[in-house]
Design a protein around this motif. Structure first.
Motif, short mmCIF file in Angstrom:
data_model
loop_
_atom_site.label_atom_id
_atom_site.label_comp_id
_atom_site.label_asym_id
_atom_site.label_seq_id
_atom_site.Cartn_x
_atom_site.Cartn_y
_atom_site.Cartn_z
N TYR A 193 41.49 27.55 15.08
CA TYR A 193 41.48 27.43 13.79
C TYR A 193 39.96 27.72 13.13
CZ TYR A 193 41.45 25.28 8.79
OH TYR A 193 41.58 25.15 7.68
N PHE A 194 40.17 28.48 12.34
CA PHE A 194 38.95 28.83 11.02
C PHE A 194 39.69 29.05 9.89
CE2 PHE A 194 39.83 32.30 13.65
CZ PHE A 194 39.71 33.73 12.92
N TYR A 195 38.04 29.91 9.36
CA TYR A 195 39.16 30.29 7.88
C TYR A 195 37.25 30.95 6.90
CZ TYR A 195 35.84 26.07 6.57
OH TYR A 195 34.46 25.14 6.02
N ARG A 196 38.47 32.00 6.27
CA ARG A 196 36.87 32.17 5.21
C ARG A 196 38.01 31.47 4.40
NH1 ARG A 196 35.92 33.18 9.88
NH2 ARG A 196 35.63 35.21 10.11
N GLN A 197 36.37 31.11 2.96
CA GLN A 197 36.63 30.54 1.90
C GLN A 197 35.84 31.37 0.66
OE1 GLN A 197 34.68 26.63 1.19
NE2 GLN A 197 36.71 25.56 1.11
N ILE A 198 36.29 31.76 -0.47
CA ILE A 198 36.14 32.41 -1.08
C ILE A 198 35.83 31.78 -2.78
CG2 ILE A 198 36.21 34.79 -2.15
CD1 ILE A 198 38.66 34.92 -0.46
N TYR A 199 34.95 32.12 -3.26
CA TYR A 199 34.44 31.99 -4.52
C TYR A 199 34.23 32.40 -6.05
CZ TYR A 199 30.18 29.93 -3.29
OH TYR A 199 29.05 29.83 -3.21
N TYR A 200 33.57 32.35 -6.53
CA TYR A 200 32.88 33.05 -7.36
C TYR A 200 31.72 32.56 -8.33
CZ TYR A 200 32.27 36.43 -11.50
OH TYR A 200 31.11 37.59 -12.03
N ASP A 201 30.36 32.75 -8.36
CA ASP A 201 29.28 32.63 -8.61
C ASP A 201 29.20 33.05 -10.24
OD1 ASP A 201 27.06 31.85 -9.06
OD2 ASP A 201 26.39 32.25 -6.89
N PHE A 202 29.43 31.93 -10.62
CA PHE A 202 29.18 31.96 -12.05
C PHE A 202 27.65 32.53 -12.71
CE2 PHE A 202 33.91 30.39 -12.29
CZ PHE A 202 33.73 30.88 -13.35
N PHE A 203 26.86 32.32 -12.38
CA PHE A 203 25.38 32.39 -11.98
C PHE A 203 24.83 33.58 -12.15
CE2 PHE A 203 26.05 27.94 -11.47
CZ PHE A 203 25.10 27.32 -13.22
N THR A 204 25.65 34.61 -10.61
CA THR A 204 24.89 35.82 -10.45
C THR A 204 26.33 36.86 -10.34
OG1 THR A 204 26.12 34.88 -8.19
CG2 THR A 204 23.83 34.94 -8.16
N LYS A 205 27.75 36.65 -10.70
CA LYS A 205 28.30 37.53 -11.34
C LYS A 205 28.49 37.99 -9.59
CE LYS A 205 27.85 37.16 -15.73
NZ LYS A 205 28.89 35.27 -16.47
N GLU A 206 28.59 37.03 -8.56
CA GLU A 206 29.12 37.87 -6.89
C GLU A 206 29.85 37.14 -7.10
OE1 GLU A 206 25.54 39.81 -5.64
OE2 GLU A 206 25.86 36.97 -5.78
N TYR A 207 31.43 37.37 -5.98
CA TYR A 207 31.69 36.73 -5.46
C TYR A 207 31.36 36.34 -3.73
CZ TYR A 207 35.31 38.40 -8.76
OH TYR A 207 35.44 38.54 -9.97
N VAL A 208 31.41 35.09 -3.36
CA VAL A 208 30.76 34.56 -2.17
C VAL A 208 31.76 34.47 -1.20
CG1 VAL A 208 29.57 32.71 -1.21
CG2 VAL A 208 29.02 33.41 -3.55
N LEU A 209 32.22 34.92 0.25
CA LEU A 209 33.10 34.56 0.76
C LEU A 209 32.40 33.93 2.06
CD1 LEU A 209 35.02 35.43 2.96
CD2 LEU A 209 33.76 37.39 3.81
N ILE A 210 32.87 32.82 2.78
CA ILE A 210 31.42 32.43 3.60
C ILE A 210 32.49 32.55 5.04
CG2 ILE A 210 31.37 29.77 4.25
CD1 ILE A 210 30.70 28.96 1.24
N TYR A 261 42.43 33.95 -9.40
CA TYR A 261 42.40 32.35 -9.37
C TYR A 261 41.19 32.40 -9.38
CZ TYR A 261 47.00 30.43 -7.84
OH TYR A 261 47.84 30.52 -9.22
N LEU A 262 40.17 33.43 -8.65
CA LEU A 262 38.37 32.77 -8.60
C LEU A 262 37.71 33.44 -9.79
CD1 LEU A 262 38.30 35.02 -5.36
CD2 LEU A 262 37.76 32.81 -5.24
N ASP A 263 38.26 34.04 -11.18
CA ASP A 263 37.67 33.90 -11.65
C ASP A 263 37.95 33.06 -13.11
OD1 ASP A 263 36.91 37.03 -11.01
OD2 ASP A 263 38.81 37.70 -12.04
N ASN A 264 38.71 31.49 -12.36
CA ASN A 264 39.43 31.36 -13.37
C ASN A 264 38.20 29.73 -12.77
OD1 ASN A 264 40.62 32.10 -15.82
ND2 ASN A 264 42.17 32.97 -14.06
N GLY A 265 37.70 29.76 -11.71
CA GLY A 265 37.26 28.82 -10.83
C GLY A 265 37.32 28.24 -10.19
N VAL A 266 39.08 28.47 -9.51
CA VAL A 266 39.01 28.44 -8.00
C VAL A 266 38.66 28.88 -6.65
CG1 VAL A 266 42.12 27.96 -7.28
CG2 VAL A 266 41.67 27.63 -9.28
N ILE A 267 38.68 28.16 -6.31
CA ILE A 267 38.20 28.21 -4.76
C ILE A 267 39.41 28.18 -3.66
CG2 ILE A 267 36.31 26.92 -2.93
CD1 ILE A 267 35.22 25.71 -4.56
N VAL A 268 40.06 29.89 -2.82
CA VAL A 268 40.59 30.07 -2.46
C VAL A 268 39.99 30.15 -0.97
CG1 VAL A 268 42.08 31.44 -1.74
CG2 VAL A 268 41.44 31.13 -4.39
#
Length: 189
Positions: free
Chosen positions: A86-103, A56-63
């Motif tokens: 309640y809390f969350y961790r959001q993950i997305y793929y940054d196509f510019f830096t080629k890194e996965y990001v966890l917030i 999902y992340l590699d195809n531009g979906v934010i999880v």
């Protein structure tokens, strides 16, 4: 015709993600520090589920991994929810830096890593979740924690957001897990 194909593809992809794989939030321990009740949690490592999330992340979906922790007071007939955290961790793929990001929703701190699986290690153990001040609860009553982890998908493309809204109700079918009963006198200081 194209819309039916896209809807069918998304349905198959979502069934593959949720059918045999579950990611659960488990209670580890509760403790007191400065008159505040804290809880430590952990998630099970599931490589197959992680690889599907990676697709999902590699195809531009934010999880978004949504964590819920309820402190519940045991009563004779009906239990009372004292506090809902309640809390969350959001993950997305940054196509510019080629890194996965966890917030992290608590601190809004970003963790970046080019290796997805090493980034997921930041989600397996969640320590020092602040629940509430112990002045608000009775030390002799019996309590337990209910925990749940759900997954939600967001898309950066607005025209696909309708299809991901069809997937998100599946997150509410995830069962709650219960911790053992405890009272404040039995908790580690």
């Amino acid at each position: 015709m194209f819309m039916r194909f896209v809807l069918f593809f998304i349905f198959l992809f979502s069934v593959d993600l949720f059918s045999a794989y579950e990611l659960r939030l488990h209670y580890n321990r509760a403790y007191l520090y400065n008159n505040t009740l804290y809880v430590d949690l952990y998630t099970s490592k599931n490589i197959e589920l992680n690889s599907n999330i990676k697709k999902y992340l590699d195809n531009g979906v934010i999880v978004s991994l949504n964590f819920r922790v309820n402190l519940v007071k045991k009563n004779f007939l009906l239990d009372d929810t004292i506090k809902d955290v309640y809390f969350y961790r959001q993950i997305y793929y940054d196509f510019f830096t080629k890194e996965y990001v966890l917030i992290n929703s608590d601190t809004m701190r970003e963790v970046r890593d080019s290796n997805f699986y090493s980034l997921m290690s930041h989600i397996y153990f969640i320590n020092r979740v602040e629940v509430l001040s112990i002045s608000n609860i009775n030390p002799s009553s019996s309590y337990y924690f209910k925990t749940r982890l759900s997954i939600q998908f967001y898309n950066v493309y607005s025209y696909l957001s309708v299809f991901f809204s069809l997937i998100t109700p599946l997150q509410y079918r995830i069962k709650w897990l219960h911790s053992p009963d405890f009272n404040l006198n039995s908790i580690i200081l």
